[in-house]
Every structure is written in structure tokens, then in C-alpha cells.
Scaffold this motif. Sequence first.
Motif, short mmCIF file in Angstrom:
data_model
loop_
_atom_site.label_atom_id
_atom_site.label_comp_id
_atom_site.label_asym_id
_atom_site.label_seq_id
_atom_site.Cartn_x
_atom_site.Cartn_y
_atom_site.Cartn_z
N GLY A 183 98.72 -105.05 -12.03
CA GLY A 183 97.71 -104.66 -13.77
C GLY A 183 97.99 -103.09 -13.75
N VAL A 184 98.67 -102.35 -12.74
CA VAL A 184 99.88 -101.26 -12.88
C VAL A 184 100.94 -100.59 -13.35
N LEU A 185 101.49 -102.06 -12.70
CA LEU A 185 102.87 -102.83 -12.75
C LEU A 185 102.89 -103.37 -14.28
N ASN A 186 102.46 -104.21 -13.85
CA ASN A 186 102.20 -104.81 -15.50
C ASN A 186 102.40 -103.64 -16.90
N ALA A 187 101.30 -102.42 -16.90
CA ALA A 187 101.55 -101.15 -17.62
C ALA A 187 102.89 -100.68 -18.17
N CYS A 188 102.86 -100.32 -16.46
CA CYS A 188 104.42 -99.20 -16.62
C CYS A 188 105.63 -100.75 -17.39
N ALA A 189 105.63 -101.82 -17.02
CA ALA A 189 107.12 -102.43 -17.69
C ALA A 189 106.17 -102.99 -19.25
N ASN A 190 105.44 -103.10 -19.66
CA ASN A 190 105.70 -102.93 -20.90
C ASN A 190 105.61 -102.05 -21.35
N ALA A 191 105.38 -100.21 -20.56
CA ALA A 191 105.15 -98.86 -21.24
C ALA A 191 107.53 -99.27 -21.70
N GLY A 192 107.96 -99.42 -20.42
CA GLY A 192 108.66 -98.73 -20.02
C GLY A 192 109.12 -97.59 -19.09
N ALA A 193 107.88 -97.45 -18.72
CA ALA A 193 107.49 -96.39 -18.00
C ALA A 193 108.43 -96.18 -16.50
N LEU A 194 109.07 -96.09 -15.93
CA LEU A 194 109.91 -96.32 -14.68
C LEU A 194 109.60 -95.38 -13.97
N GLU A 195 109.78 -93.94 -14.04
CA GLU A 195 109.57 -92.77 -13.25
C GLU A 195 108.03 -92.87 -12.93
N GLU A 196 107.00 -93.69 -13.48
CA GLU A 196 105.64 -94.10 -13.01
C GLU A 196 105.86 -95.26 -11.97
N GLY A 197 106.80 -96.58 -12.86
CA GLY A 197 106.72 -97.65 -12.01
C GLY A 197 107.66 -97.28 -10.25
N LYS A 198 108.41 -96.35 -10.35
CA LYS A 198 108.64 -95.97 -9.12
C LYS A 198 107.65 -94.86 -7.91
N LEU A 199 106.77 -94.65 -8.62
CA LEU A 199 106.04 -93.62 -7.96
C LEU A 199 104.80 -94.97 -7.55
N ILE A 200 104.40 -95.95 -8.35
CA ILE A 200 103.40 -96.16 -7.93
C ILE A 200 104.42 -97.44 -7.00
N HIS A 201 105.18 -97.98 -6.96
CA HIS A 201 105.78 -98.55 -5.91
C HIS A 201 106.33 -97.87 -4.65
N ALA A 202 105.95 -96.46 -4.43
CA ALA A 202 106.13 -95.88 -2.97
C ALA A 202 104.23 -96.28 -2.69
N ASN A 203 103.48 -95.62 -3.28
CA ASN A 203 102.08 -96.17 -3.03
C ASN A 203 101.80 -97.57 -2.44
N ILE A 204 102.51 -99.07 -3.27
CA ILE A 204 102.59 -99.85 -2.87
C ILE A 204 103.39 -100.33 -1.38
N ILE A 205 104.40 -99.74 -0.80
CA ILE A 205 104.82 -99.43 0.28
C ILE A 205 103.59 -99.19 1.19
N ARG A 206 103.40 -97.88 1.42
CA ARG A 206 102.02 -96.73 2.11
C ARG A 206 101.40 -97.51 2.10
N CYS A 207 100.59 -98.46 0.57
CA CYS A 207 99.74 -99.46 1.09
C CYS A 207 99.96 -100.62 1.73
N PHE A 241 101.42 -103.07 0.17
CA PHE A 241 100.66 -104.47 -0.77
C PHE A 241 102.79 -105.08 -1.57
N HIS A 242 103.46 -104.19 -0.39
CA HIS A 242 105.27 -104.69 -0.50
C HIS A 242 105.40 -106.51 -0.40
N LEU A 243 104.66 -106.29 0.55
CA LEU A 243 104.71 -107.68 1.90
C LEU A 243 103.98 -108.33 0.58
N ASP A 244 103.03 -108.69 -0.11
CA ASP A 244 102.81 -109.24 -1.23
C ASP A 244 103.62 -110.12 -2.72
#
Length: 241
Positions: free
Chosen positions: A185-209, A211-214
Motif C-alpha cells: 500500500g505504501v509503495l503504491n502511494a509513493c508510486a502514484n505521487a512520484g514521491a521518490l525520496e519517501e520511497g527510498k526511505l521506505i525501501h530502507a525500512n523494507i530491507i531492515r524488516c 521484506f525485500h525478499l518478498d
Amino acid sequence: MSKFFEVNVDQMSLWGTVLISMYSKCCSIEDACRVFNSLSTEDVVSWSALILGYLKCGQGEKALQLFAQMHREQVQANRVTFTGVINACASIASLEDGRHAHAQVIKQALNSDTLVGNSLIDMYTKCGSLDGACRVFNNMQMRTVVSWNTMIMCFVRYGQANKVLQLYKQMQLESIETSTFTFVGVLNACANAGALEEGKLIHANIIRCRFHLDITVANCLIDMYSKCGSIEDACRMFGKA
């Protein structure tokens, strides 16, 4: 003798409900109805099973008609019944019926039930009432990760990326455990809004959790980077997926 007979009646009701559920899952709603009509006594469990059966077979209107009949016969609904009825309202986008079901939920003091609350959020979302979904979410005494995810997807549906990101940050502040659906949901929101910086921060959280393996999350990351104009990052994610 009467006590033995009561046990048999209870057993018949139990097996009848099992048969109703079985036929419903096999999309043979006519057979489910025949079993229901053959029962000498219908309790809330058998009524709920048939309501869910209609829902399973894509007959939301029939589910609501059965619920109305149940109400006329003064059989008190439970959380399972209301979950089925609310989902039926969502399936046919009937806001009026959904509001009526919500009123009965409040009347029976089931509005504090998390399962019912999650269904109400989803129903209001699909029926075009963002305000209704927000009110239910804000009034919930207990929220599970499903509650948060349902609300996130509600904001995604209405194109309110800022609200999605605010909700995600609130989840982090309240130490709510995230799931695949949260990040989708959060990544879809970033994609739709073109929010690259927010997307990168969330990507970092995904790696910590981890979930990047999903694979679903990885695909959403590719889509987010592509829509935000970062083709190099999208290619890197594709190479890792």
C-alpha cells in the motif's frame, strides 16, 4: 427421551451447517439452500453459513435478502453474520444497506469488535464513503495490522498519498508490526505521487524488516522506482528480484 431428542436436533443443526458451508465453497448454492430449508430449526450459525455462502457465490443481494428474513424471524445476528452482511454490502457497493448494517452493529454493541470494524472500513471504502471509513477507524478501540492496512488501502484507493504516508509513520510511532500488505500500500502511494525520496526511505525500512525478499514487495519497489523516474534503481531491483 426429550433430552436425547435435543442432542440429536443439535447434531442435525451442526451437520446441516457443515453441509451448507461445504456446498457454498463448491459454489452449489442451490444445494446449500436445500439443506438450510430442510433443517427443523435454524440457529444463527446456519443462517450465517448461508449468508456467507451467498457472498462466496457472488450473490450479495441474496445475502442481504436472507439477512432481512433473519431479522424478521427475530434471530439475533452475531459477529460472523455481520461480517458477511457488511462484506455483501461492499460487494454490491450498497452504501445505504451498509449504513443500516452499521446501525445494527452499534445497537448490538458489536462496534468494538475488530473483525467487524475492519469489514466496515472496507465496506465504506468500496461504497465511496471515505469519511465513513475514517470514522470507523478512528473510533476503533483495538486495531490490528489488518485495520491499519485496510485504512492504508482506503487512502490509496482515493489517491491520498500524504494520508497513506502519515498513517505509515503513525504505525511506526505506535510500534505496529508491518506486513507485506502494508508495504504494498505504501509503495503504491509513493508510486502514484512520484514521491521518490519517501520511497527510498521506505525501501530502507523494507530491507531492515527483511521484506525485500518478498516477491510482491520487490515488484512494488520496481514499479515505484519506475513511476518515480529512477530507472537505474528499478533495474537494480529487477536484477535482485
